[in-house]
Design a protein around this motif. Sequence first.
Motif: not given
Lengths: 301, 418
Positions: B320-331
């Motif tokens: 497990s991890a904490m992530i920060c989404w950086l991109n304009n396009e969603a996951s």
Amino acid sequence: MSKYYLNYLDELESEAIYILREVWAQFENPVILFSGGKDSILVTHLAKKAFYPSKIPFPLMHVDTGHNFPETIQFRDDLIEKFDAQLIVGSVQESIDKGRVAEEKGKNATRNSLQITTLLDAIESNKVDCAIGGGRRDEEKARAKERFFSHRDDFGQWDPKNQRPELWNILNGKHFEGEHFRAFPISNWTEMDVWNYIKRESIQIPSLYFAHDRKVVWRNDSWIPVSEYLKLEEGEEIVTKKIRFRTLGDITITGGMESDADTLEKIALEVSAMKKTERGNRTDDKRSETSMEDRKRQGYF
Amino acid sequence: MEISENQLLRFTTAGSVDDGKSTLIGRLLFDSKAIFEDQLEAVETTSKRKGHEGVDLALFTDGLKDEREQGITIDVAYRYFTTPKRKFIIADTPGHIQYTRNMVTGASTANAALILIDARHGVIEQTKRHAFIASLLQIPHIVVCINKMDLVDFSEEIYNDIISQFEEFSSKLYVKDIRFLPISALLGDNVVNRSENMDWYQGAPLLHTLENIHISSDINKIDARFPVQTVLRPQSDGFIDYRGYAGRVASGIFRPNDEVAVMPSGFTSKIKSIDTFDGEIDEAFAPMSVSITLEDDIDVSRGDMIVKVNNKPEAEQEFSAMICWLNNEASKPRAKYTIMHTSNEQTAMIKDVLYKIDINTYNRNEEDKGLNMNDIARVTIRTTRRLMIDEYRDNRNTGSFVLVDDVTNETVAAGMIL
């Protein structure tokens, strides 16, 4: 207790070596962009360290404007021999002859912007996917925004609004065919760091950086060296001055400064007391407030 | 101490649009004489053209055409200055809409974070976000600068009140070293020079604080980790059989004769030598770039990690991890990404989004599983092969990763392993 930290020069060196090794590991066909100036000499020196005891595993690429200081070319050829490196030359004169670019006209004409086409042509014809440069973020405001790994689209263009975020030490060099990267291993160095390091490592640099007598003309607030490309304007007078160059570009646009600094020690001392930025004597940067940004967008390094 | 022994301190600044962040950086550069005459002239001219009174220090940091036109900062920029004691690298991050992504970028390599608070407004939501990100990214030192003290009559009471507001909510965060300073970036109070307007403040000015923060302990010296970047095989005279593993020590200390294991294969050997261009050395520690040779001829390549036999990282395929989404396009649900972790690359999938964190309230949202720009979430990552991982809390280098979208090649997420 022994100290387990690096001084700042060692840390900058280690970071640059790390970046050079990442370039080698992530790209097929990298080159070092070599201008003969102190920054590209420094990068070459760091590449020697990064791959020792192997040879520098990539060629040096020189974009030759044809308006060089003769000392620069001599220095380049000696260095290539010393490091047993490979040299690729992209010629602006050839680009002009082929009609790819046209020479600028007028008193302030330079071949500086013409380099961009030659550089991009050389990158394309040699299938270069990463061009390593000696650019530093302290040089100029647009450079302050530059990443270690700087993505260029298939027109060679830089888009400051679409840069890849760089986190921790992870560098993402993934690209599509036709695109390429610029890599800047000495991004975090300042002019002073460069001089301190050159001094510490006793790195050889062209004689132009040391003060000596030269024939010059006062123009645009600096001493422009006399050469076959310089056309005297009315009222301009050739004089002999003890001059050194703080930065090297084309002979037509590089302004010298009066100085007595003829050793690395004296240069370092002089630079630390400087009141103007390094590029303050480069007429190419004075053309407009955003000239560097505009050139970078077009594909300048 | 000689200048050549100076250390490098990397810091980042955080504040909302009008907190005076650019002014503070401008002031630091200006008062520590890191601004050149021609830069000053250019800024003076622009200030005049814009009708500002005096010099607008903020103009030193906004470099791009769009930034100057709109008066905003678009992307992280790096600034440098040196004092007789230290060299400083500032990651100047924009405070507006894209704050999370930019702040995460600037914070990832920082030893210290400066969090700005406008003394007139006290602790606001933005302050909490900044503190949360600084804590999430485990920035070792936080300096809270309570700015614009000149606009609240340099009031000690207001200053103390803001400190207690900050301490109240930050007790929930994991921050090791936190300091407070009353400043006026505009007037220069307590930035480089001690303030004459705040006799009640006995501490050091900001620059002195930054010069003296103890950073040698920020690096993990316990867990020896050496991710291999590339293999050096010169096959030239004198080095016919040389096989050096080139890399940068991520943490810990290596010495010749150390018993080591090469992960993930687990083969063991002994360090024969640690080499640099300047000769063999007796020990290598983070962040040194060296090359290591081993006694035995075993298979080692990029992506492998050399570690001590008695201290190995976890070899995991799911974590497990904490992530920060950086991109304009969603996951995209169950989409595959390339995970870049140290020098290793594998294919990975976000198997599950456990919860997203509202960074204003710290509340968990377990319903919304989509990851959009600037979202921070706890996720489970599954990789095709095992990765050699540590917890981010213990090791910023082997506990971090990025996700790359194979369709666009863009870096879409930053991750911290839990």
